[in-house]
Scaffold this motif. Sequence first.
Motif, PDB file in Angstrom:
ATOM      1  N   GLY A  99       0.823  -1.204   0.000  1.00  0.00           N
ATOM      2  CA  GLY A  99       0.000   0.000   0.000  1.00  0.00           C
ATOM      3  C   GLY A  99       0.858   1.255   0.000  1.00  0.00           C
ATOM      4  O   GLY A  99       2.079   1.197  -0.078  1.00  0.00           O
ATOM      5  N   ASN A 100       0.213   2.402   0.103  1.00  0.00           N
ATOM      6  CA  ASN A 100       0.917   3.676   0.102  1.00  0.00           C
ATOM      7  C   ASN A 100       1.330   4.064   1.511  1.00  0.00           C
ATOM      8  O   ASN A 100       0.627   3.773   2.483  1.00  0.00           O
ATOM      9  CB  ASN A 100       0.040   4.769  -0.491  1.00  0.00           C
ATOM     10  CG  ASN A 100      -0.152   4.597  -1.978  1.00  0.00           C
ATOM     11  OD1 ASN A 100       0.543   3.827  -2.622  1.00  0.00           O
ATOM     12  ND2 ASN A 100      -1.109   5.320  -2.534  1.00  0.00           N
ATOM     13  N   LEU A 101       2.471   4.738   1.606  1.00  0.00           N
ATOM     14  CA  LEU A 101       2.966   5.282   2.872  1.00  0.00           C
ATOM     15  C   LEU A 101       3.246   6.761   2.672  1.00  0.00           C
ATOM     16  O   LEU A 101       3.888   7.140   1.683  1.00  0.00           O
ATOM     17  CB  LEU A 101       4.261   4.586   3.305  1.00  0.00           C
ATOM     18  CG  LEU A 101       4.187   3.166   3.803  1.00  0.00           C
ATOM     19  CD1 LEU A 101       5.596   2.598   3.989  1.00  0.00           C
ATOM     20  CD2 LEU A 101       3.442   3.113   5.123  1.00  0.00           C
ATOM     21  N   ASP A 102       2.772   7.585   3.595  1.00  0.00           N
ATOM     22  CA  ASP A 102       3.047   9.020   3.562  1.00  0.00           C
ATOM     23  C   ASP A 102       3.913   9.353   4.760  1.00  0.00           C
ATOM     24  O   ASP A 102       3.718   8.814   5.856  1.00  0.00           O
ATOM     25  CB  ASP A 102       1.745   9.821   3.648  1.00  0.00           C
ATOM     26  CG  ASP A 102       0.838   9.575   2.457  1.00  0.00           C
ATOM     27  OD1 ASP A 102       1.344   9.604   1.330  1.00  0.00           O
ATOM     28  OD2 ASP A 102      -0.372   9.363   2.669  1.00  0.00           O
TER      29      ASP A 102
ATOM     30  N   GLY B 267       5.113   6.168  13.251  1.00  0.00           N
ATOM     31  CA  GLY B 267       6.482   6.117  13.757  1.00  0.00           C
ATOM     32  C   GLY B 267       7.504   6.022  12.637  1.00  0.00           C
ATOM     33  O   GLY B 267       7.171   6.131  11.456  1.00  0.00           O
ATOM     34  N   LEU B 268       8.766   5.802  13.022  1.00  0.00           N
ATOM     35  CA  LEU B 268       9.855   5.737  12.061  1.00  0.00           C
ATOM     36  C   LEU B 268       9.891   4.367  11.390  1.00  0.00           C
ATOM     37  O   LEU B 268       9.892   3.336  12.058  1.00  0.00           O
ATOM     38  CB  LEU B 268      11.191   6.013  12.755  1.00  0.00           C
ATOM     39  CG  LEU B 268      12.410   6.114  11.849  1.00  0.00           C
ATOM     40  CD1 LEU B 268      12.282   7.300  10.896  1.00  0.00           C
ATOM     41  CD2 LEU B 268      13.675   6.234  12.681  1.00  0.00           C
TER      42      LEU B 268
ATOM     43  N   GLY C 280      21.446   1.392   4.556  1.00  0.00           N
ATOM     44  CA  GLY C 280      21.013   1.844   3.242  1.00  0.00           C
ATOM     45  C   GLY C 280      19.513   2.043   3.103  1.00  0.00           C
ATOM     46  O   GLY C 280      19.044   2.467   2.057  1.00  0.00           O
ATOM     47  N   GLU C 281      18.749   1.748   4.148  1.00  0.00           N
ATOM     48  CA  GLU C 281      17.292   1.906   4.074  1.00  0.00           C
ATOM     49  C   GLU C 281      16.917   3.385   4.154  1.00  0.00           C
ATOM     50  O   GLU C 281      17.580   4.169   4.799  1.00  0.00           O
ATOM     51  CB  GLU C 281      16.580   1.198   5.231  1.00  0.00           C
ATOM     52  CG  GLU C 281      17.006  -0.210   5.498  1.00  0.00           C
ATOM     53  CD  GLU C 281      18.107  -0.302   6.545  1.00  0.00           C
ATOM     54  OE1 GLU C 281      18.130  -1.305   7.267  1.00  0.00           O
ATOM     55  OE2 GLU C 281      18.947   0.607   6.636  1.00  0.00           O
ATOM     56  N   LEU C 282      15.814   3.729   3.486  1.00  0.00           N
ATOM     57  CA  LEU C 282      15.274   5.075   3.582  1.00  0.00           C
ATOM     58  C   LEU C 282      14.541   5.201   4.922  1.00  0.00           C
ATOM     59  O   LEU C 282      13.741   4.341   5.279  1.00  0.00           O
ATOM     60  CB  LEU C 282      14.292   5.316   2.428  1.00  0.00           C
ATOM     61  CG  LEU C 282      13.779   6.736   2.261  1.00  0.00           C
ATOM     62  CD1 LEU C 282      14.897   7.639   1.759  1.00  0.00           C
ATOM     63  CD2 LEU C 282      12.615   6.760   1.286  1.00  0.00           C
ATOM     64  N   LEU C 283      14.835   6.257   5.671  1.00  0.00           N
ATOM     65  CA  LEU C 283      14.174   6.473   6.965  1.00  0.00           C
ATOM     66  C   LEU C 283      12.974   7.385   6.737  1.00  0.00           C
ATOM     67  O   LEU C 283      13.119   8.542   6.341  1.00  0.00           O
ATOM     68  CB  LEU C 283      15.146   7.119   7.954  1.00  0.00           C
ATOM     69  CG  LEU C 283      16.366   6.285   8.310  1.00  0.00           C
ATOM     70  CD1 LEU C 283      17.345   7.096   9.157  1.00  0.00           C
ATOM     71  CD2 LEU C 283      15.949   5.017   9.041  1.00  0.00           C
ATOM     72  N   LEU C 284      11.787   6.845   6.970  1.00  0.00           N
ATOM     73  CA  LEU C 284      10.543   7.572   6.730  1.00  0.00           C
ATOM     74  C   LEU C 284       9.768   7.706   8.023  1.00  0.00           C
ATOM     75  O   LEU C 284       9.400   6.714   8.652  1.00  0.00           O
ATOM     76  CB  LEU C 284       9.693   6.830   5.681  1.00  0.00           C
ATOM     77  CG  LEU C 284       8.402   7.522   5.260  1.00  0.00           C
ATOM     78  CD1 LEU C 284       8.713   8.780   4.445  1.00  0.00           C
ATOM     79  CD2 LEU C 284       7.522   6.574   4.459  1.00  0.00           C
ATOM     80  N   ARG C 285       9.518   8.947   8.454  1.00  0.00           N
ATOM     81  CA  ARG C 285       8.731   9.226   9.659  1.00  0.00           C
ATOM     82  C   ARG C 285       7.263   9.321   9.250  1.00  0.00           C
ATOM     83  O   ARG C 285       6.864  10.219   8.530  1.00  0.00           O
ATOM     84  CB  ARG C 285       9.203  10.524  10.293  1.00  0.00           C
ATOM     85  CG  ARG C 285       8.424  10.979  11.495  1.00  0.00           C
ATOM     86  CD  ARG C 285       8.642  10.162  12.726  1.00  0.00           C
ATOM     87  NE  ARG C 285      10.037  10.171  13.125  1.00  0.00           N
ATOM     88  CZ  ARG C 285      10.518   9.447  14.127  1.00  0.00           C
ATOM     89  NH1 ARG C 285       9.693   8.670  14.819  1.00  0.00           N
ATOM     90  NH2 ARG C 285      11.787   9.472  14.442  1.00  0.00           N
TER      91      ARG C 285
END
Length: 118
Positions: free
Chosen positions: A83-86, A105-106, A96-101
């Motif tokens: 699904g989508n994540l905002d 949570g993170l 190397g992972e993208l950190l998305l808040r």
Amino acid sequence: EANPATDLDVVAAPPKATRHHPHVAFAELPELLGKIESTTLNTLTRCAIRFPQIGADFNQMLDGVRQRCVLTGNHVTLKTISGNLDGLVEGIAPGGELLLRTSAGLKHIVHADEIRLA
């Protein structure tokens, strides 16, 4: 031989006998397994020798990516298989992972099909 497509009273075709590879005789297996073991051992040895070099190169490469990452500090929408994540991109993790808040949570994002600036 029965044909299930035309003989509707036939439930299933009889099982077919499984044949092993015709070019590998049972007597050849020890030699074959020895070759496979030798090749695998050589590959693992080369990886063990190269791993410290890869580790140093990876960290140096990530530092450059972090400095140039245009996503850091921006709100994005990620399209993923689940699904989508905002959220707000906080940077790139040591692995190397993208950190998305996100609101939950993170999150450490390894894969996204599409990333859009919000």
